[in-house]
Scaffold this active site. Sequence first.
Site, PDB file in Angstrom:
ATOM      1  N   LYS A 174     -12.753-137.693 -33.920  1.00 18.03           N
ATOM      2  CA  LYS A 174     -13.803-136.606 -33.402  1.00 18.03           C
ATOM      3  C   LYS A 174     -13.243-135.371 -33.595  1.00 18.03           C
ATOM      4  CE  LYS A 174     -15.693-133.863 -30.561  1.00 18.03           C
ATOM      5  NZ  LYS A 174     -15.672-132.580 -31.292  1.00 18.03           N
ATOM      6  N   THR A 231      -9.570-128.915 -21.213  1.00 12.78           N
ATOM      7  CA  THR A 231     -10.101-129.961 -21.731  1.00 12.78           C
ATOM      8  C   THR A 231      -9.289-131.287 -21.539  1.00 12.78           C
ATOM      9  OG1 THR A 231     -10.898-128.812 -23.512  1.00 12.78           O
ATOM     10  CG2 THR A 231     -11.275-130.989 -23.703  1.00 12.78           C
ATOM     11  N   GLY A 232      -7.939-131.212 -21.681  1.00  7.65           N
ATOM     12  CA  GLY A 232      -7.024-132.220 -21.611  1.00  7.65           C
ATOM     13  C   GLY A 232      -6.942-132.665 -20.159  1.00  7.65           C
ATOM     14  N   GLU A 249      -1.488-133.062 -26.283  1.00  8.87           N
ATOM     15  CA  GLU A 249      -0.886-131.737 -26.819  1.00  8.87           C
ATOM     16  C   GLU A 249      -1.823-130.612 -26.740  1.00  8.87           C
ATOM     17  OE1 GLU A 249       2.012-132.059 -28.215  1.00  8.87           O
ATOM     18  OE2 GLU A 249       2.081-134.047 -28.741  1.00  8.87           O
ATOM     19  N   CYS A 283      -0.761-123.265 -31.172  1.00 13.54           N
ATOM     20  CA  CYS A 283      -0.152-123.464 -29.766  1.00 13.54           C
ATOM     21  C   CYS A 283       0.997-123.003 -29.422  1.00 13.54           C
ATOM     22  CB  CYS A 283      -0.340-124.987 -29.543  1.00 13.54           C
ATOM     23  SG  CYS A 283       0.533-126.015 -30.734  1.00 13.54           S
ATOM     24  N   GLU A 384      -3.011-118.062 -22.247  1.00 11.88           N
ATOM     25  CA  GLU A 384      -3.060-118.400 -23.406  1.00 11.88           C
ATOM     26  C   GLU A 384      -4.418-117.713 -24.165  1.00 11.88           C
ATOM     27  OE1 GLU A 384      -4.138-122.343 -25.139  1.00 11.88           O
ATOM     28  OE2 GLU A 384      -2.556-121.868 -26.586  1.00 11.88           O
TER      29      GLU A 384
HETATM   30  P1  NAD Z   1     -10.801-127.694 -27.106  1.00 13.11           P
HETATM   31  O1  NAD Z   1     -10.104-128.437 -25.970  1.00 13.11           O
HETATM   32  O2  NAD Z   1     -12.104-126.948 -26.866  1.00 13.11           O
HETATM   33  O3  NAD Z   1     -11.398-128.790 -28.291  1.00 13.11           O
HETATM   34  C1  NAD Z   1     -10.457-129.681 -28.749  1.00 13.11           C
HETATM   35  C2  NAD Z   1     -11.360-131.022 -29.303  1.00 13.11           C
HETATM   36  O4  NAD Z   1     -11.741-131.533 -28.031  1.00 13.11           O
HETATM   37  C3  NAD Z   1     -12.465-130.782 -29.920  1.00 13.11           C
HETATM   38  O5  NAD Z   1     -12.680-131.607 -30.896  1.00 13.11           O
HETATM   39  C4  NAD Z   1     -13.602-130.522 -28.931  1.00 13.11           C
HETATM   40  O6  NAD Z   1     -14.774-130.632 -29.328  1.00 13.11           O
HETATM   41  C5  NAD Z   1     -13.078-131.499 -28.114  1.00 13.11           C
HETATM   42  N1  NAD Z   1     -13.684-131.703 -26.593  1.00 13.11           N
HETATM   43  C6  NAD Z   1     -14.054-130.577 -25.913  1.00 13.11           C
HETATM   44  N2  NAD Z   1     -14.524-130.921 -24.783  1.00 13.11           N
HETATM   45  C7  NAD Z   1     -14.338-132.111 -24.499  1.00 13.11           C
HETATM   46  C8  NAD Z   1     -14.462-132.978 -23.709  1.00 13.11           C
HETATM   47  N3  NAD Z   1     -14.951-132.801 -22.383  1.00 13.11           N
HETATM   48  N4  NAD Z   1     -14.195-134.429 -23.714  1.00 13.11           N
HETATM   49  C9  NAD Z   1     -13.668-134.823 -24.903  1.00 13.11           C
HETATM   50  N5  NAD Z   1     -13.293-133.753 -25.893  1.00 13.11           N
HETATM   51  C10 NAD Z   1     -13.737-132.777 -25.618  1.00 13.11           C
HETATM   52  O7  NAD Z   1      -9.537-126.870 -28.031  1.00 13.11           O
HETATM   53  P2  NAD Z   1      -9.704-126.003 -29.125  1.00 13.11           P
HETATM   54  O8  NAD Z   1     -10.245-124.773 -28.817  1.00 13.11           O
HETATM   55  O9  NAD Z   1     -10.632-126.859 -30.197  1.00 13.11           O
HETATM   56  O10 NAD Z   1      -8.190-125.961 -29.600  1.00 13.11           O
HETATM   57  C11 NAD Z   1      -7.408-124.590 -29.252  1.00 13.11           C
HETATM   58  C12 NAD Z   1      -6.310-125.453 -28.102  1.00 13.11           C
HETATM   59  O11 NAD Z   1      -5.820-126.559 -28.715  1.00 13.11           O
HETATM   60  C13 NAD Z   1      -5.486-124.457 -27.690  1.00 13.11           C
HETATM   61  O12 NAD Z   1      -5.327-124.395 -26.278  1.00 13.11           O
HETATM   62  C14 NAD Z   1      -4.193-124.772 -28.350  1.00 13.11           C
HETATM   63  O13 NAD Z   1      -3.098-124.495 -27.761  1.00 13.11           O
HETATM   64  C15 NAD Z   1      -4.242-126.306 -28.448  1.00 13.11           C
HETATM   65  N6  NAD Z   1      -3.464-126.824 -29.231  1.00 13.11           N
HETATM   66  C16 NAD Z   1      -2.506-127.605 -29.029  1.00 13.11           C
HETATM   67  C17 NAD Z   1      -1.616-128.153 -30.047  1.00 13.11           C
HETATM   68  C18 NAD Z   1      -0.165-128.903 -29.498  1.00 13.11           C
HETATM   69  O14 NAD Z   1       0.398-129.546 -30.219  1.00 13.11           O
HETATM   70  N7  NAD Z   1       0.234-128.700 -28.285  1.00 13.11           N
HETATM   71  C19 NAD Z   1      -1.854-127.969 -31.126  1.00 13.11           C
HETATM   72  C20 NAD Z   1      -2.916-127.321 -31.595  1.00 13.11           C
HETATM   73  C21 NAD Z   1      -3.567-126.735 -30.499  1.00 13.11           C
END
Ligand code: NAD
Length: 493
Positions: A174, A231-232, A249, A283, A384
């Site tokens: 996804k 989201t996590g 992550e 991140c 962040e």
């Molecule tokens: P996000 O959580 O908004 O989205 C990530 C993914 O999750 C997308 O595909 C989104 O459509 C999906 N998603 C959103 N809501 C969901 C739900 N309720 N259930 C399941 N899936 C859902 O994050 P983003 O804005 O795309 O990315 C930025 C974030 O990612 C930042 O916080 C960044 O720090 C983090 N990040 C972490 C790492 C790491 O290795 N720790 C690496 C890259 C990015």
Amino acid sequence: MVDKYKVLINGEWLDSSTGEYIKIVNPATGEIIAEAPKCGVEDVSKAVEAASHAAPAWGAMPMGERSKILLKASRLIMERQEELANLETKEQGSPIRKTMNFDVPLCAEQLEYFAGTARAITGETLPVGPWCMSSTVREPLGVVGLITPWNFPALMVIWKLGAALVTGNTCIVKPPSTAPLTTLKLGEIFVEAGVPAGVLNIITGPGNIVGEALVTNPKVAKIGFTGDTVTGKRIMQLASDTVKQVGLELGGKNAFVVLEDAKIDSAVEGAVFGAFFNSGQVCAAASRFYIHESLYDEFAKKFVAAAKKLKYGDTMNMETVIGPVAYEAHRNYVESCVEKAKKAGAKLLLGGKRPNTADTKNGFFVAPTIFGDCTNDMDIMQEEIFGPVVALARFKTNEEALKLTNDTRFGLSASVWTENIRSGINMANQIKAGTVWINDHLIIFCETPWGGCKESGWGKDLSTMVFDEYTKLKHIYIDLIEQPEKPWYGILK
Ligand code: NAD
């Protein structure tokens, strides 16, 4: 008319069951460049069925055969380097200089690494004799859901997909809603490389519909997630109903600590890279800087001067090093963080305004922004931002620097800059984070494990440790002597 993409389910390229589309916008120009299917729950069910059906044969294929498919995909990625780089630049906003020279080659290299190292996965023989033997084997988990973010669309999917596929899992990816196109293009490459129907499925659509349907589906054994901490947390809650494994992550608020004896010019160079690579949408980006009070003024002056030189603008120009942030609402969020920092009393040293040149005015650009005189109670030091906005603070002693560094809910990464290796190692040992760099920031290799602690999540991507995340360990016991009277049978006699 813009290109309308299709999703990959069971080896076929399909429209979504909803018939609706998501518009994909180039963040550098504000133009709509393509449309991707807005899938729904029905599409997720179809993909899960396909992946479940394909799982036994894929899991039983010799590791060497799966590994060859990954190697072919790696080769095809490099053959289509320009096409992939162009697409990633247009959908995500990273300058072409970066997508051509960094993202695409790293995707290919990462697959080579997984293809090679997975062949060395072994079990163990355990010392339980003499009348029996015990050994462990690693088996695929089955169907895995991989949910990825928009900051490095191609690389983030390859990190997870390469590890999951080579270890014999079937996958449903996804990708992020704002930047799903490179992932779909990679899907074509994996199909051409020989991934059988149903082994790789890619469905685009809203996270709260498609993502949640994947997380709650009982046939999905694991969710590999990279994204926001909020989201996590939601995914963890939803996954508990089916006691699903999750790898998380998540976000970071990464400290960059300059000790009294640091080489200031090296630290400044590392600061520019750590803070502004990918417009700070990393991140692990350096975002809160703690600088010894004796170096603070010189460091701040040199950092501002170096950041001022960064060329931002047309992302298709090879000279451009900084692109926009990835979408309009995110630009608005980053700008709101800047306003909050000003109100909280942080001193604006650079940027803070929307650039308004001919080649930035229609895009979602934020000029590199540096605040000085910050304190840990300010939001800019705790939340962040995920944009090119950083905060500088002073400290007097190493103990104070360590306390400030650990004063965060995140635990992804940090860096320590010093010429005294003892100080560096002692500090690295005490920092609560998944990675601590000494005299560098943001350097990540295929060979090194990646993942955080605290609210930055758990589990590891990269290195051979990632194979533990996508396999389950089974213990097999073998009786070696035909002895009707086993010693422990006596307990019941
Ligand atoms: P996000 O959580 O908004 O989205 C990530 C993914 O999750 C997308 O595909 C989104 O459509 C999906 N998603 C959103 N809501 C969901 C739900 N309720 N259930 C399941 N899936 C859902 O994050 P983003 O804005 O795309 O990315 C930025 C974030 O990612 C930042 O916080 C960044 O720090 C983090 N990040 C972490 C790492 C790491 O290795 N720790 C690496 C890259 C990015």
